[in-house]
Motif scaffolding. Structure first.
Motif, mmCIF file in Angstrom:
data_model
loop_
_atom_site.group_PDB
_atom_site.id
_atom_site.type_symbol
_atom_site.label_atom_id
_atom_site.label_comp_id
_atom_site.label_asym_id
_atom_site.label_seq_id
_atom_site.Cartn_x
_atom_site.Cartn_y
_atom_site.Cartn_z
ATOM 1 N N HIS A 1 15.209 3.464 4.966
ATOM 2 C CA HIS A 1 14.128 4.289 5.518
ATOM 3 C C HIS A 1 14.677 5.637 5.873
ATOM 4 O O HIS A 1 15.771 5.812 6.242
ATOM 5 N N ASN B 1 0.798 -1.235 0.000
ATOM 6 C CA ASN B 1 0.000 0.000 0.000
ATOM 7 C C ASN B 1 0.829 1.283 0.000
ATOM 8 O O ASN B 1 0.295 2.360 0.199
ATOM 9 N N ALA B 2 2.132 1.184 -0.236
ATOM 10 C CA ALA B 2 2.978 2.379 -0.268
ATOM 11 C C ALA B 2 2.656 3.219 -1.500
ATOM 12 O O ALA B 2 2.239 2.698 -2.533
ATOM 13 N N ARG C 1 5.236 5.249 3.037
ATOM 14 C CA ARG C 1 4.301 4.315 3.670
ATOM 15 C C ARG C 1 4.233 4.660 5.153
ATOM 16 O O ARG C 1 5.256 4.780 5.816
ATOM 17 N N ASP C 2 3.023 4.834 5.629
ATOM 18 C CA ASP C 2 2.798 5.167 7.044
ATOM 19 C C ASP C 2 3.607 6.401 7.465
ATOM 20 O O ASP C 2 4.178 6.444 8.543
ATOM 21 N N GLY C 3 3.688 7.384 6.582
ATOM 22 C CA GLY C 3 4.384 8.627 6.898
ATOM 23 C C GLY C 3 5.890 8.552 6.822
ATOM 24 O O GLY C 3 6.570 9.526 7.125
ATOM 25 N N ARG C 4 6.434 7.419 6.406
ATOM 26 C CA ARG C 4 7.896 7.263 6.311
ATOM 27 C C ARG C 4 8.292 7.079 4.857
ATOM 28 O O ARG C 4 7.657 6.344 4.114
#
Length: 105
Positions: A105, A63-64, A84-87
């Motif tokens: 990351h 889902n990125a 993804r998830d703010g990262r």
């Protein structure tokens, strides 16, 4: 010397005193050069088409959200950027095989 000429020379010297370059760097490579290098690598058989590489990586990223990519001609690798998830996640991919070489990351 006219007043306008004097102002021009003063501003030119002021910029050079602060290390500001007026002319673009001859070695600077823009996105177009990078894109041309990736296309040449594909046509020469050194890299897969980008669409195939992106499709393969997206299957791994779930889902990125895709943000962009870079092609590194010297190493024949792509670096794809996702969030993804703010990262932010960078994925390094071998251009010839499409194999994921690493993530950061």
């Amino acid at each position: 010397m006219t007043m306008l000429s004097r102002l021009f020379l003063i501003s030119l010297f002021s910029f050079s005193a602060y290390g500001v370059s007026i002319a673009p760097d001859a070695d600077a490579r823009g996105p177009r050069d990078e894109q041309d290098a990736a296309r040449r690598a594909m046509l020469e058989g050194r890299a897969l088409p980008f669409s195939a590489i992106k499709r393969r990586v997206e299957g791994e990223m779930g889902n990125a959200t895709y943000l962009g990519s870079e092609f590194h001609q010297d190493s024949n690798r792509y670096r794809l950027k996702y969030v993804r998830d703010g990262r932010v996640v960078w994925v390094d991919v071998d251009g010839r095989t499409g194999e994921i070489m690493g993530r950061a990351h």
